[in-house]
Scaffold this active site. Sequence first.
Site, mmCIF file in Angstrom:
data_model
loop_
_atom_site.group_PDB
_atom_site.id
_atom_site.type_symbol
_atom_site.label_atom_id
_atom_site.label_comp_id
_atom_site.label_asym_id
_atom_site.label_seq_id
_atom_site.Cartn_x
_atom_site.Cartn_y
_atom_site.Cartn_z
ATOM 1 C CE LYS A 133 42.550 34.377 38.508
ATOM 2 N NZ LYS A 133 43.465 35.205 39.299
ATOM 3 N NE ARG A 192 39.166 46.806 38.261
ATOM 4 C CZ ARG A 192 39.371 45.971 39.282
ATOM 5 N NH1 ARG A 192 40.212 44.958 39.147
ATOM 6 N NH2 ARG A 192 38.763 46.144 40.436
#
Length: 536
Positions: free
Chosen positions: A500, A264
Amino acid sequence: MTTQPAWQALESQRESLPHLRDLFAADPARAEKFQIEAAGLFFDYSKNLITAETISHLVDLANAAGLRGRIDAMFRGDKINTTENRAVLHTALRAPRTASIKVDGADVVPEVHAVLDKMAAFSDRIRSGDWKGHTGKPIKNIVNIGIGGSDLGPVMAYEALRHYSRRDLSFHFVSNVDGTDFAEAVRGLDPAETLFIVSSKTFTTLETMTNAATAREWSLAGLGGDKAAVAKHFAAVSTNAQKVSEFGIDTANMFGFWDWVGGRYSMDSAIGLSTMVAIGPGNFREMLAGFHEMDEHFRTAPFERNIPALHGLLAVWYNDFFGAQTAAVLPYDQYLKRFPAYLQQLTMESNGKHVALDGRRVETDTGPVYWGEPGTNGQHSFYQLIHQGTRLIPCDFIAFAKSLNPLGRHQDLLISNVFAQTEALAFGKTLAQVEAEGTPPAIAPHRVFEGNRPSNVLMAEKLTPATLGRLVSLYEMSVFTQGAIWNINSFDQWGVELGKALAQKIIPELESPTEPALQHDSSTNSLIRRYRRLKA
Ligand code: G6Q
């Protein structure tokens, strides 16, 4: 932190703060006291629920949290991302060529500039038409494939700087593993004129690798199946050369970055390749210079004159002392329409943590929920709640004096709304005022605005690549400041792992030709069974 004298002083001050109406009435010079112009931005924070004492206590809090030392440690390249044992050096991505920043004894600045130079040469070849696709045609369409940090920055920057982009090239972004994202992005594109940039730090991310494989099939199907075409239609941005070459992309077309760049925090690394192709290397370097200018302001300015530090401290003030659960970011510029979405990852993935650096549970609330939409659209929907709801929502208004598309009165009308909104939020409208307008008594209470709702205004002359760099750095450093007060690691993201891992287990259960033996909870088991039935 809550036992610090500054924290306690803030708690007691919060109880006795006058209304913003009274604070402004009592001090005609209030605005100037709470405005800063630095690093190319103007920051008006006077319409916050603060006095000079509040700021002084917040600065004391920053000092008690060791903010200065933490800033120095980050800029120096210390491994402050302790749970991943990594340095946090996005600031090195925009350091000038002459700087020297060491990680494990090696200066990283020359490598940063070598990659930027390679990106520039590549971008120039695409932009000039010198780079030819497999059939000899120049590239007209660029598709970035990536997700999270490898998507949100490129999308946001492309939209924000579209004014500076080459209009004869088209740019597309594919992130979701939902096939619709890919299908719609490439609809109508000619594979002979299309270049895919596969952006993935790890080159293992499920969504990106699935989309990249589909893109390779799509390309090869449209180019006669010759595998040599991949070299002309695929570039990669990654830290993982081995995986890139296993995928079939020539590592000559690979642009690297480093483990000290968090996803990010990577839009100004090679992850910004699509941005550079769009706006050109000169504009990209201008954006980096804007980042650097704000970095330097944050690194060197005293906290009471430091835009990102104050911005972050104010966020802590509302989050921890007023129980504000969210913060709104409201850009009054259509080009910044993806800016709130970008900031959601930056802020919430960084500071959405419940464990402190020492492994214990945090004592206070951490990262608020960030959200927002461009103005004036939001005014005709959710602003109602900001003005008259029961929750306190601190707002950031972002405004530019000059439009990049000057059309008649549009800009004055747009910006009048920024000022009107912050005025209405701060000062509201009393019952007496409403009644004086002749409003019937039964309706009058509904038309009262309590006011005393805080906002910041960030203003610049116009949206340029440098301004965008300054704005993004401001929020990065604000997030850093908040994380320092909460004593959390703003640079890991373990919270995205569990889902995930569970998905990996469920994939074969969905794909299995025979009925799988399911061992989830009864809800998950029945959802899987229903999905299998419905898709059959
Ligand atoms: C960002 C996160 C995350 C990451 C994506 C994509 O800080 O780490 O959003 O950017 O999961 O990862 P890859 O670039 O490795 O594909």
